[in-house]
Design a protein around this motif. Sequence first.
Motif, PDB file in Angstrom:
ATOM      1  N   GLN A  68      -7.387   2.457   2.302  1.00 17.03           N
ATOM      2  CA  GLN A  68      -7.820   3.555   3.160  1.00 17.03           C
ATOM      3  C   GLN A  68      -6.637   4.485   3.433  1.00 17.03           C
ATOM      4  O   GLN A  68      -5.547   4.027   3.769  1.00 17.03           O
ATOM      5  CB  GLN A  68      -8.338   3.006   4.491  1.00 17.03           C
ATOM      6  CG  GLN A  68      -9.589   2.153   4.332  1.00 17.03           C
ATOM      7  CD  GLN A  68     -10.000   1.482   5.634  1.00 17.03           C
ATOM      8  OE1 GLN A  68      -9.220   1.370   6.572  1.00 17.03           O
ATOM      9  NE2 GLN A  68     -11.244   1.039   5.690  1.00 17.03           N
ATOM     10  N   VAL A  69      -6.878   5.773   3.346  1.00 17.57           N
ATOM     11  CA  VAL A  69      -5.847   6.751   3.678  1.00 17.57           C
ATOM     12  C   VAL A  69      -5.827   6.916   5.200  1.00 17.57           C
ATOM     13  O   VAL A  69      -6.874   7.139   5.814  1.00 17.57           O
ATOM     14  CB  VAL A  69      -6.161   8.099   3.004  1.00 17.57           C
ATOM     15  CG1 VAL A  69      -5.194   9.174   3.467  1.00 17.57           C
ATOM     16  CG2 VAL A  69      -6.109   7.938   1.492  1.00 17.57           C
ATOM     17  N   THR A  70      -4.659   6.774   5.812  1.00 19.50           N
ATOM     18  CA  THR A  70      -4.590   6.870   7.262  1.00 19.50           C
ATOM     19  C   THR A  70      -4.154   8.268   7.711  1.00 19.50           C
ATOM     20  O   THR A  70      -3.449   8.982   6.998  1.00 19.50           O
ATOM     21  CB  THR A  70      -3.588   5.859   7.854  1.00 19.50           C
ATOM     22  OG1 THR A  70      -2.276   6.196   7.415  1.00 19.50           O
ATOM     23  CG2 THR A  70      -3.924   4.436   7.436  1.00 19.50           C
ATOM     24  N   VAL A  71      -4.562   8.612   8.924  1.00 19.19           N
ATOM     25  CA  VAL A  71      -4.163   9.880   9.525  1.00 19.19           C
ATOM     26  C   VAL A  71      -2.638   9.941   9.635  1.00 19.19           C
ATOM     27  O   VAL A  71      -2.012  10.949   9.286  1.00 19.19           O
ATOM     28  CB  VAL A  71      -4.820  10.030  10.909  1.00 19.19           C
ATOM     29  CG1 VAL A  71      -4.269  11.250  11.638  1.00 19.19           C
ATOM     30  CG2 VAL A  71      -6.342  10.131  10.771  1.00 19.19           C
ATOM     31  N   ALA A  72      -2.009   8.861  10.092  1.00 18.78           N
ATOM     32  CA  ALA A  72      -0.557   8.850  10.259  1.00 18.78           C
ATOM     33  C   ALA A  72       0.158   9.012   8.917  1.00 18.78           C
ATOM     34  O   ALA A  72       1.186   9.687   8.827  1.00 18.78           O
ATOM     35  CB  ALA A  72      -0.109   7.559  10.942  1.00 18.78           C
ATOM     36  N   VAL A  99      -0.949  10.621   6.203  1.00 24.56           N
ATOM     37  CA  VAL A  99      -1.055  12.026   5.774  1.00 24.56           C
ATOM     38  C   VAL A  99      -0.132  12.899   6.615  1.00 24.56           C
ATOM     39  O   VAL A  99       0.581  13.767   6.087  1.00 24.56           O
ATOM     40  CB  VAL A  99      -2.521  12.504   5.875  1.00 24.56           C
ATOM     41  CG1 VAL A  99      -2.620  13.997   5.576  1.00 24.56           C
ATOM     42  CG2 VAL A  99      -3.399  11.703   4.925  1.00 24.56           C
ATOM     43  N   ARG A 100      -0.121  12.653   7.921  1.00 22.96           N
ATOM     44  CA  ARG A 100       0.762  13.412   8.821  1.00 22.96           C
ATOM     45  C   ARG A 100       2.220  13.299   8.378  1.00 22.96           C
ATOM     46  O   ARG A 100       2.927  14.311   8.248  1.00 22.96           O
ATOM     47  CB  ARG A 100       0.600  12.858  10.244  1.00 22.96           C
ATOM     48  CG  ARG A 100       1.538  13.472  11.266  1.00 22.96           C
ATOM     49  CD  ARG A 100       1.617  12.581  12.501  1.00 22.96           C
ATOM     50  NE  ARG A 100       2.196  11.279  12.145  1.00 22.96           N
ATOM     51  CZ  ARG A 100       2.057  10.160  12.857  1.00 22.96           C
ATOM     52  NH1 ARG A 100       1.346  10.159  13.965  1.00 22.96           N
ATOM     53  NH2 ARG A 100       2.630   9.045  12.464  1.00 22.96           N
ATOM     54  N   ASP A 149      -5.364  -2.801   1.896  1.00 26.51           N
ATOM     55  CA  ASP A 149      -6.536  -1.923   1.838  1.00 26.51           C
ATOM     56  C   ASP A 149      -6.109  -0.602   1.211  1.00 26.51           C
ATOM     57  O   ASP A 149      -4.917  -0.319   1.092  1.00 26.51           O
ATOM     58  CB  ASP A 149      -7.084  -1.683   3.248  1.00 26.51           C
ATOM     59  CG  ASP A 149      -6.138  -0.846   4.086  1.00 26.51           C
ATOM     60  OD1 ASP A 149      -6.247   0.393   4.037  1.00 26.51           O
ATOM     61  OD2 ASP A 149      -5.260  -1.420   4.772  1.00 26.51           O
ATOM     62  N   LYS A 184       0.818  -1.211   0.000  1.00 26.25           N
ATOM     63  CA  LYS A 184       0.000   0.000   0.000  1.00 26.25           C
ATOM     64  C   LYS A 184       0.854   1.264   0.000  1.00 26.25           C
ATOM     65  O   LYS A 184       1.895   1.319   0.671  1.00 26.25           O
ATOM     66  CB  LYS A 184      -0.871  -0.040   1.256  1.00 26.25           C
ATOM     67  CG  LYS A 184      -1.725   1.182   1.491  1.00 26.25           C
ATOM     68  CD  LYS A 184      -2.604   0.964   2.712  1.00 26.25           C
ATOM     69  CE  LYS A 184      -3.304   2.228   3.122  1.00 26.25           C
ATOM     70  NZ  LYS A 184      -4.169   2.007   4.310  1.00 26.25           N
ATOM     71  N   ILE A 201       2.984  15.068   4.955  1.00 28.84           N
ATOM     72  CA  ILE A 201       3.045  16.529   5.089  1.00 28.84           C
ATOM     73  C   ILE A 201       4.358  16.929   5.758  1.00 28.84           C
ATOM     74  O   ILE A 201       5.048  17.853   5.315  1.00 28.84           O
ATOM     75  CB  ILE A 201       1.832  17.070   5.872  1.00 28.84           C
ATOM     76  CG1 ILE A 201       0.547  16.887   5.058  1.00 28.84           C
ATOM     77  CG2 ILE A 201       2.036  18.547   6.225  1.00 28.84           C
ATOM     78  CD1 ILE A 201      -0.724  17.315   5.789  1.00 28.84           C
TER      79      ILE A 201
END
Lengths: 353, 353
Positions: B257-261, B263-264, B255, B206, B267
Amino acid sequence: MGTVAVVGGGVIGLSIAWRAACAGWTVTVHDPAPGSGASWVAGGMLAPLSEGWPGEEHVLELGAASLGRWPEFGDRLQRATGCDLFTSDGSLTVALDAADAADLRTVAEWVQAQGHEMRVLTRAEIRDLEPSLGPRIRLGLLAPTELAVDNRVLVDALHRACVDTGVRFVAATVDSLDELRADRVVLAAGSASARVWPGLPVRPVKGEILRLRARPGATPAPNRTIRGSVHGRPAYLVPRGDGLVVGATQYEADDTQVTVAGVRDLIADAEALLPAIGEYELYEATAGLRPMSPDNLPLIGRLSERVVAATGHGRNGVLFTPITADAVLAELADDPLPEAKNADPQRFSKEGL
Amino acid sequence: MGTVAVVGGGVIGLSIAWRAACAGWTVTVHDPAPGSGASWVAGGMLAPLSEGWPGEEHVLELGAASLGRWPEFGDRLQRATGCDLFTSDGSLTVALDAADAADLRTVAEWVQAQGHEMRVLTRAEIRDLEPSLGPRIRLGLLAPTELAVDNRVLVDALHRACVDTGVRFVAATVDSLDELRADRVVLAAGSASARVWPGLPVRPVKGEILRLRARPGATPAPNRTIRGSVHGRPAYLVPRGDGLVVGATQYEADDTQVTVAGVRDLIADAEALLPAIGEYELYEATAGLRPMSPDNLPLIGRLSERVVAATGHGRNGVLFTPITADAVLAELADDPLPEAKNADPQRFSKEGL
């Protein structure tokens, strides 16, 4: 009873339209895309006590009055539509440092003195209540009577209730109130209200918000709305059936682009409150424009013989929905609601409304 | 010439289908949603030299051979469709600390020794070339011949080129190759390839990726692809007409799904390379599944008399597109392409393909 044109199809406009139609008015809602503005982006937190601050008595009073009307308003809407609105029982504001802890004690004393229920919790009590919260939390303030609603379920339910009661929708922008043929006009156009009523002191304040979903195996989301100030930025987590809404940034801007810095800050703040949030799915980041007033009170009441304002709800449009609908219905019946008198837009009349 | 069924409508499957149709084959592409998988999520960076590493001679060789075929392949596709594919001229890999700088020198020497052009740049030279990059950068490695393409323009262009050359599309998942009536079958199903050819050593890895747009007044994006390792995580910024693509996380997961971690981290890494990125709009975060092989080389070649594999391209599907199409066309003509011999799937034949 005559005809009412409601300008704006957010939660404020839709709830007024629904209630006016129930009361026998012939109602038209004018909005190019009902429910797609700030109402759709919102978090749905109903937290007037937690957001209380000494000196803002009128804001607390109006907010608490509207919170008090939410159970009946919500029940009626749930009965009418079969939807399930409420997502949180109580809210918990937490302090991460000594200055925040001192602020929480100030808020607690002041809100309690105004006759509302709030309880200071120790670190151990917080751990018992919401074990997923972060280790940096020192103190908490529990407001057990505060609620949260799913703002998107609310939008959909209000829309359905409007359709079911015969409200007509016109999918167009209103450029001038003169073009509307109705006997009465309700201006509920949120941050765009000053466009059709020049001089109205309502300005757009941009806010970004994230929507998260718990992934399989992730630490479950809290049961209560969690609020806190992180690096001086207010942050909140509002429970949803399948996850959380994380809000909100605040800028004096009138675009709805989600910025990299906004997402970065929201994630950092949310992680400080709930460390396991990194495991969650981030499935949406959106921005909306809050209709801010100069004094944090909405503008609800007569602008002219024909026009009633219902705007300027700032960050609290969902909270203020029931009392705004009641106040506007009372205004249409020429029998103003006393509880809403501090929101009378005529308080700004020297500015030439 | 006979009939060919291509299983999978990503950039690999579509380019093979297009080229096979041009060569006179009757082609059908089987995919429930062509172009919606890893090809759509990708960054489009063509950087085999910058990603070179001593010991991975075969990967460098195949990547450089495919990069060499990109201008002609791209021109042909651009002429056929009128689209504009290329978004970056050259790539610049930067080092933020001493260990990274040492790695860059190792890569530079090794890649130069293999006969390719790469140039070590000082901090001052980097500032002249790409003034928007961060102050923590110590050293850079410029690969002037590397390119980037807009992967979504590529997907759309290939799809159009297929339609224009008479390729037929069947919008369904293929459960077994036996159900296909074609004379020849090309297995280009990316990370799902092992589902129809059990034992094929291709697994999903992924990756999350962000798409940013420069907002009015924001610092302009770099002109070149920028690569760097931040906290040990490889990060890259690929220019687009209106902004940047930021990639990519890497997990052994299947999977999307985009995870918060995720994206963090993306960035944070992007900000270390390009500090002004906070001002950009974040308009999309997506995840895809890369089809990874055990040795970072794709699987291109015969699986049986009837079936040709074109899968296992890992993080480099866009890079490997031209040489894969050429190699599969050569295979269909029973005249294998020598440059692709190291990608022969029979290298895993002891695993019982």
